[in-house]
Scaffold this motif. Sequence first.
Motif, PDB file in Angstrom:
ATOM      1  N   GLU A  58      -4.996  10.133  28.944  1.00 14.62           N
ATOM      2  CA  GLU A  58      -3.799   9.296  28.972  1.00 14.62           C
ATOM      3  C   GLU A  58      -3.637   8.482  27.686  1.00 14.62           C
ATOM      4  O   GLU A  58      -2.557   7.998  27.382  1.00 14.62           O
ATOM      5  CB  GLU A  58      -3.830   8.345  30.180  1.00 14.62           C
ATOM      6  N   LEU A  59      -4.718   8.345  26.951  1.00 14.39           N
ATOM      7  CA  LEU A  59      -4.671   7.606  25.689  1.00 14.39           C
ATOM      8  C   LEU A  59      -4.207   8.472  24.520  1.00 14.39           C
ATOM      9  O   LEU A  59      -3.927   7.953  23.443  1.00 14.39           O
ATOM     10  CB  LEU A  59      -6.056   7.023  25.368  1.00 14.39           C
ATOM     11  N   ALA A  60      -4.106   9.769  24.731  1.00 12.65           N
ATOM     12  CA  ALA A  60      -3.770  10.710  23.659  1.00 12.65           C
ATOM     13  C   ALA A  60      -2.524  10.318  22.852  1.00 12.65           C
ATOM     14  O   ALA A  60      -2.561  10.369  21.619  1.00 12.65           O
ATOM     15  CB  ALA A  60      -3.635  12.120  24.209  1.00 12.65           C
ATOM     16  N   PRO A  61      -1.418   9.918  23.464  1.00 17.36           N
ATOM     17  CA  PRO A  61      -0.239   9.555  22.670  1.00 17.36           C
ATOM     18  C   PRO A  61      -0.478   8.379  21.718  1.00 17.36           C
ATOM     19  O   PRO A  61       0.203   8.243  20.708  1.00 17.36           O
ATOM     20  CB  PRO A  61       0.814   9.194  23.719  1.00 17.36           C
ATOM     21  N   LEU A  62      -1.444   7.554  22.040  1.00 14.68           N
ATOM     22  CA  LEU A  62      -1.735   6.382  21.204  1.00 14.68           C
ATOM     23  C   LEU A  62      -3.003   6.554  20.364  1.00 14.68           C
ATOM     24  O   LEU A  62      -3.447   5.609  19.728  1.00 14.68           O
ATOM     25  CB  LEU A  62      -1.885   5.138  22.090  1.00 14.68           C
ATOM     26  N   GLN A  63      -3.582   7.749  20.376  1.00 13.30           N
ATOM     27  CA  GLN A  63      -4.876   7.955  19.739  1.00 13.30           C
ATOM     28  C   GLN A  63      -4.880   7.574  18.262  1.00 13.30           C
ATOM     29  O   GLN A  63      -5.829   6.976  17.781  1.00 13.30           O
ATOM     30  CB  GLN A  63      -5.358   9.394  19.923  1.00 13.30           C
ATOM     31  N   GLU A  64      -3.817   7.903  17.543  1.00 14.98           N
ATOM     32  CA  GLU A  64      -3.756   7.561  16.118  1.00 14.98           C
ATOM     33  C   GLU A  64      -3.836   6.042  15.925  1.00 14.98           C
ATOM     34  O   GLU A  64      -4.586   5.555  15.086  1.00 14.98           O
ATOM     35  CB  GLU A  64      -2.472   8.106  15.494  1.00 14.98           C
ATOM     36  N   LEU A  65      -3.087   5.307  16.718  1.00  9.47           N
ATOM     37  CA  LEU A  65      -3.113   3.849  16.633  1.00  9.47           C
ATOM     38  C   LEU A  65      -4.480   3.313  17.058  1.00  9.47           C
ATOM     39  O   LEU A  65      -5.043   2.429  16.395  1.00  9.47           O
ATOM     40  CB  LEU A  65      -2.017   3.241  17.512  1.00  9.47           C
ATOM     41  N   ILE A  66      -5.041   3.842  18.127  1.00  9.21           N
ATOM     42  CA  ILE A  66      -6.358   3.417  18.595  1.00  9.21           C
ATOM     43  C   ILE A  66      -7.398   3.644  17.508  1.00  9.21           C
ATOM     44  O   ILE A  66      -8.240   2.781  17.246  1.00  9.21           O
ATOM     45  CB  ILE A  66      -6.738   4.158  19.898  1.00  9.21           C
ATOM     46  N   ASP A  67      -7.320   4.809  16.838  1.00 10.85           N
ATOM     47  CA  ASP A  67      -8.268   5.107  15.768  1.00 10.85           C
ATOM     48  C   ASP A  67      -8.165   4.090  14.636  1.00 10.85           C
ATOM     49  O   ASP A  67      -9.171   3.638  14.101  1.00 10.85           O
ATOM     50  CB  ASP A  67      -8.042   6.519  15.215  1.00 10.85           C
TER      51      ASP A  67
ATOM     52  N   ALA B 115     -11.170   1.479  13.769  1.00 14.13           N
ATOM     53  CA  ALA B 115     -11.862   1.995  12.587  1.00 14.13           C
ATOM     54  C   ALA B 115     -12.948   1.037  12.106  1.00 14.13           C
ATOM     55  O   ALA B 115     -13.998   1.452  11.640  1.00 14.13           O
ATOM     56  CB  ALA B 115     -10.875   2.284  11.462  1.00 14.13           C
ATOM     57  N   LYS B 116     -12.709  -0.257  12.229  1.00 19.87           N
ATOM     58  CA  LYS B 116     -13.696  -1.256  11.785  1.00 19.87           C
ATOM     59  C   LYS B 116     -14.940  -1.241  12.660  1.00 19.87           C
ATOM     60  O   LYS B 116     -15.999  -1.662  12.238  1.00 19.87           O
ATOM     61  CB  LYS B 116     -13.069  -2.653  11.820  1.00 19.87           C
ATOM     62  N   ASP B 117     -14.810  -0.767  13.889  1.00 17.92           N
ATOM     63  CA  ASP B 117     -15.927  -0.748  14.821  1.00 17.92           C
ATOM     64  C   ASP B 117     -16.900   0.402  14.558  1.00 17.92           C
ATOM     65  O   ASP B 117     -17.963   0.451  15.130  1.00 17.92           O
ATOM     66  CB  ASP B 117     -15.440  -0.634  16.269  1.00 17.92           C
TER      67      ASP B 117
END
Length: 194
Positions: free
Chosen positions: A178-187, A191-193
């Motif tokens: 369900e997170l797939a559509p937002l994956q780019e933003l999540i990444d 990224a800092k983590d």
Amino acid sequence: MSFLFGSRASKTFKPKKHIPEGTHQYDLMKHAAATLGSGNLRSAVMLPEGEDLNEWVAVNTVDFFNQINMLYGTITEMCTDESCPVMSAGPKYEYHWADGQTVKKPIKCSAPKYIDYLMTWVQDQLDDETLFPSKIGVPFPRNFQSNAKTILKRLFRVYAHIYHQHFSEEFQLIERKELAPLQELIDKLTAKDR
């Protein structure tokens, strides 16, 4: 746990700090509650025109304490010395307790113990009229902003712990797909983590 009403087995928790109705602080608290539902977070936290910054910070600090108190109360049965032997917020953040008075050197402790120390310490700060004056005309101490920042920073750690150790693990409300559509933003956000 001393900061909660009742024992760990109790299902209902109430805010510990009460702002008396009819006081200026009560009016500010009502204003804050009304603006939080506006959908505009920036305007919700703005200092109301003509109000004292310290009063506003004090009222919001009390409200934050009450909210954390109630939220933590809902998960106390899941947050035990066994399930949370360390106060942490994910694998990168571990918190040790020190209050500068009773515990001068930071100590490693379980999340429930840390939170008990914290909530008791905050309650003592909020009840101290020299630190958090509740009477109109009584000046705030010079170091009030610094004290409030420390309280808010430490209370936020409870939110972080609840989310990382209980909400995301216990409830798993969102499946990975369900997170797939937002994956780019999540990444980008995480990224800092990495």
